[in-house]
Design a protein around this motif. Structure first.
Motif, PDB file in Angstrom:
ATOM      1  N   GLU A  89      -8.339  -1.934   2.820  1.00 51.83           N
ATOM      2  CA  GLU A  89      -7.310  -1.126   3.472  1.00 51.83           C
ATOM      3  C   GLU A  89      -5.913  -1.555   3.033  1.00 51.83           C
ATOM      4  O   GLU A  89      -5.031  -0.704   2.808  1.00 51.83           O
ATOM      5  CB  GLU A  89      -7.440  -1.240   4.991  1.00 51.83           C
ATOM      6  N   ALA A 112      -3.255   0.821   1.147  1.00 54.51           N
ATOM      7  CA  ALA A 112      -1.925   0.978   1.731  1.00 54.51           C
ATOM      8  C   ALA A 112      -0.850   0.524   0.746  1.00 54.51           C
ATOM      9  O   ALA A 112       0.234   1.109   0.669  1.00 54.51           O
ATOM     10  CB  ALA A 112      -1.822   0.184   3.031  1.00 54.51           C
ATOM     11  N   GLN A 129      -0.267   3.278  -1.771  1.00 58.76           N
ATOM     12  CA  GLN A 129       0.523   4.344  -1.158  1.00 58.76           C
ATOM     13  C   GLN A 129       1.997   3.935  -1.079  1.00 58.76           C
ATOM     14  O   GLN A 129       2.893   4.740  -1.372  1.00 58.76           O
ATOM     15  CB  GLN A 129       0.002   4.652   0.244  1.00 58.76           C
ATOM     16  N   HIS A 185       3.720   7.678   7.419  1.00 54.88           N
ATOM     17  CA  HIS A 185       2.293   7.426   7.195  1.00 54.88           C
ATOM     18  C   HIS A 185       2.049   5.984   6.762  1.00 54.88           C
ATOM     19  O   HIS A 185       1.127   5.324   7.242  1.00 54.88           O
ATOM     20  CB  HIS A 185       1.746   8.389   6.142  1.00 54.88           C
ATOM     21  N   ALA A 186       2.895   5.486   5.853  1.00 53.05           N
ATOM     22  CA  ALA A 186       2.726   4.110   5.371  1.00 53.05           C
ATOM     23  C   ALA A 186       2.990   3.105   6.492  1.00 53.05           C
ATOM     24  O   ALA A 186       2.253   2.123   6.646  1.00 53.05           O
ATOM     25  CB  ALA A 186       3.665   3.851   4.199  1.00 53.05           C
ATOM     26  N   ARG A 203       0.120   3.038   8.875  1.00 53.35           N
ATOM     27  CA  ARG A 203      -1.055   2.420   8.252  1.00 53.35           C
ATOM     28  C   ARG A 203      -0.976   0.895   8.304  1.00 53.35           C
ATOM     29  O   ARG A 203      -1.925   0.213   8.683  1.00 53.35           O
ATOM     30  CB  ARG A 203      -1.169   2.904   6.810  1.00 53.35           C
TER      31      ARG A 203
END
Length: 247
Positions: A174, A178, A181, A194-195, A198
């Motif tokens: 994960e 991340a 991204q 979103h980042a 996360r």
């Protein structure tokens, strides 16, 4: 910060700002990049106290991390006018002590989440290219690269105690996704959101609450710091509100 008005300019801390000039940041119009910030400290301290009252140590850690990383740095404190510096230096030490009480196993994850959440607030108002956004993105990239390639390198993971080693191995994929991204997919405030979400969720999986006794002690300490900070600012400014000194 001391303010001296004349027909054309006023003095804000260590900087002379043209009267009527656009603020450096629309999101935080009172901030100055080179000195410590009374309103920023007050906002973060208030959020720390509120989070701990809800039993949310990770949000409190994020607020402290953002405050110490970007607002109460030694460089900024050294450049801060004396009246503000005396107050801010006192609380920098107290907040650092509180941060140690809430110490988490992977503070880098907390710092990344904190940086990105703050970057979101700037980006929503000032745009993704604003220096405060880019500075926090750069710091987040540095932290996540160091985390994945150095701290969690295979030889270092092997040295962890078994429970933590297993937890880190579970979240490594994960973290990797991340990171990709973050490095390659941030072009809008929504991408930042979103980042940030996360990394915050990953952090919460690893950086759980401290034991109830420690949490209760921290909760009380944060509430006292929040109240005393407001009193000390009023006293430093002769009983006037901080905002009234800036008019």
């Amino acid at each position: 910060m001391s303010h001296v008005k004349n027909n054309e300019t006023y003095v804000s801390g260590a900087a002379v700002i043209e009267k009527g000039a656009a603020p450096y940041s629309q999101y935080a119009p009172d901030m100055h990049v080179s000195v410590g910030c009374i309103p920023c400290t007050r906002a973060h301290l208030s959020a720390v106290s509120a989070a701990l009252k809800e039993g949310d140590a990770e949000t409190a850690r994020e607020e402290i991390s953002a405050l110490m990383e970007y607002d109460l740095t030694p460089e900024k404190l050294a450049a801060t006018p004396e009246k503000d510096r005396e107050v801010l230096s006192k609380y920098a030490k107290a907040i650092s002590s509180l941060q140690k009480k809430l110490a988490e196993p992977v503070p880098e994850l907390t710092a990344i989440a904190a940086s990105l959440k703050e970057a979101i607030r700037f980006a929503r108002v000032d745009g993704i290219e604003h220096p405060e956004v880019q500075m926090r993105l750069e710091r987040s990239e540095e932290l996540v690269n160091g985390l994945e390639r150095i701290r969690f390198a295979p030889e270092n993971i092997q040295s962890l105690e078994p429970k933590m080693r297993a937890e880190i191995k579970l979240v490594l994929p994960e973290i990797r996704e991340a990171r990709h991204q973050l490095l390659n997919g941030i072009t809008t405030p929504d991408d930042l959101e979103h980042a940030g979400a996360r990394f915050a969720l990953i952090s919460r999986r690893i950086n759980v609450n401290p034991d109830p006794e420690t949490l209760q002690i921290a909760q009380k300490e944060a509430a006292e710091l929040n109240s005393s900070f407001r009193r000390d600012v009023l006293q430093a400014w002769g009983g006037k509100s901080y905002e009234s000194t800036r008019q």
